[in-house]
Design a protein around this motif. Sequence first.
Motif, PDB file in Angstrom:
ATOM      1  N   PHE A 200       0.746  -1.233   0.014  1.00 55.85           N
ATOM      2  CA  PHE A 200       0.020  -0.088  -0.055  1.00 55.85           C
ATOM      3  C   PHE A 200       1.029   1.472  -0.010  1.00 55.85           C
ATOM      4  O   PHE A 200       1.178   1.725   1.083  1.00 55.85           O
ATOM      5  CB  PHE A 200      -0.829  -0.269   1.218  1.00 55.85           C
ATOM      6  CG  PHE A 200      -1.931  -1.147   1.155  1.00 55.85           C
ATOM      7  CD1 PHE A 200      -3.296  -1.224   0.649  1.00 55.85           C
ATOM      8  CD2 PHE A 200      -1.521  -2.618   1.665  1.00 55.85           C
ATOM      9  CE1 PHE A 200      -4.073  -2.134   0.648  1.00 55.85           C
ATOM     10  CE2 PHE A 200      -2.384  -3.490   1.832  1.00 55.85           C
ATOM     11  CZ  PHE A 200      -3.672  -3.457   1.120  1.00 55.85           C
ATOM     12  N   LEU A 205      -3.917   4.090  -2.007  1.00 53.29           N
ATOM     13  CA  LEU A 205      -3.873   2.536  -1.435  1.00 53.29           C
ATOM     14  C   LEU A 205      -3.681   2.580   0.147  1.00 53.29           C
ATOM     15  O   LEU A 205      -4.301   1.719   0.819  1.00 53.29           O
ATOM     16  CB  LEU A 205      -2.523   1.822  -2.064  1.00 53.29           C
ATOM     17  CG  LEU A 205      -2.591   1.256  -3.454  1.00 53.29           C
ATOM     18  CD1 LEU A 205      -1.426   0.889  -4.096  1.00 53.29           C
ATOM     19  CD2 LEU A 205      -3.833   0.149  -3.648  1.00 53.29           C
ATOM     20  N   GLN A 206      -2.905   3.712   0.561  1.00 51.81           N
ATOM     21  CA  GLN A 206      -2.886   3.761   1.812  1.00 51.81           C
ATOM     22  C   GLN A 206      -4.019   4.007   2.776  1.00 51.81           C
ATOM     23  O   GLN A 206      -4.411   3.403   3.969  1.00 51.81           O
ATOM     24  CB  GLN A 206      -1.647   4.859   2.226  1.00 51.81           C
ATOM     25  CG  GLN A 206      -0.555   4.592   1.982  1.00 51.81           C
ATOM     26  CD  GLN A 206       0.493   5.620   2.281  1.00 51.81           C
ATOM     27  OE1 GLN A 206       0.210   6.932   2.002  1.00 51.81           O
ATOM     28  NE2 GLN A 206       2.005   5.242   2.287  1.00 51.81           N
ATOM     29  N   ALA A 209      -5.985   0.761   2.839  1.00 50.62           N
ATOM     30  CA  ALA A 209      -5.669  -0.015   3.873  1.00 50.62           C
ATOM     31  C   ALA A 209      -6.255   0.594   5.135  1.00 50.62           C
ATOM     32  O   ALA A 209      -6.734  -0.462   6.133  1.00 50.62           O
ATOM     33  CB  ALA A 209      -4.028   0.187   4.257  1.00 50.62           C
TER      34      ALA A 209
END
Length: 255
Positions: A200, A205-206, A209
């Motif tokens: 991620f 993407l982070q 997550a």
Amino acid sequence: MKMNELQPWSDEEFEARLRAMGDRYHIHHPFQVMMHRGQLDRKQIQGWVANRYYYQISIPIKDAAILANCPEREVRRHWVQRILDHDGYGGEDGGIEAWIRLGEAVGLTREEIVSQRLVLPGVRFAVDAYVNFARQRPWQEAAAASLTELFAPTIHKSRLDFWPQHYPWIEPEGYAYFRRRLTEAPRDVVNGLRITLGHFNTRELQERAIEILQFKLDILWTMVDAMMLAYSQVEVQGWGAYVPMAGKPGETAAS
């Protein structure tokens, strides 16, 4: 929008944000707080153990789904240890058996535990949702969902520290599961964080997550919601605010 708002967080900041989600961990649920303070009765403790058993037996199934979806050999070589920890291997009984012994230590029979007849519909629904997530989503997302392990050692240590004082009727050998997780969970965290920080790696993407970890936190919270509603005499004040009614834990209004 400023350009730097779209930049990925550093590994340090990303990890810090993941760890900060511990304030949403089910250790803060009113039912868990009552448990920690010694305010639950025997039936409530037994109900919690019986229902958590369904979660325990689902963990290796969830991990097997991650392995089935993962094409990376090195990841599989590390992740398979989680299945062995719970199912047992090489003469080691494993965490599931340790949980059954906890159930026996709180006064349940083995048959009552393994039959799952005490498992509440809400608990079963929440756990099944988690297993299905691991089966259907990319393996990296399922690995990220396991990061509630970041917060687990605290809750296990608190049980080892306070349960013998508050619940002296629990047989001491029942605490083996909590002791073993004090060493297993931190090891699993290292592995899970390495995967999450590596995969991620964009802001989008982070943030995904973070959403995934919140989903897992919601799963655990929902399980305890179901148990509190089933095993406590409560009144609901507003949305999701649970306040024990007058009387000792476990008493009904007619007691």
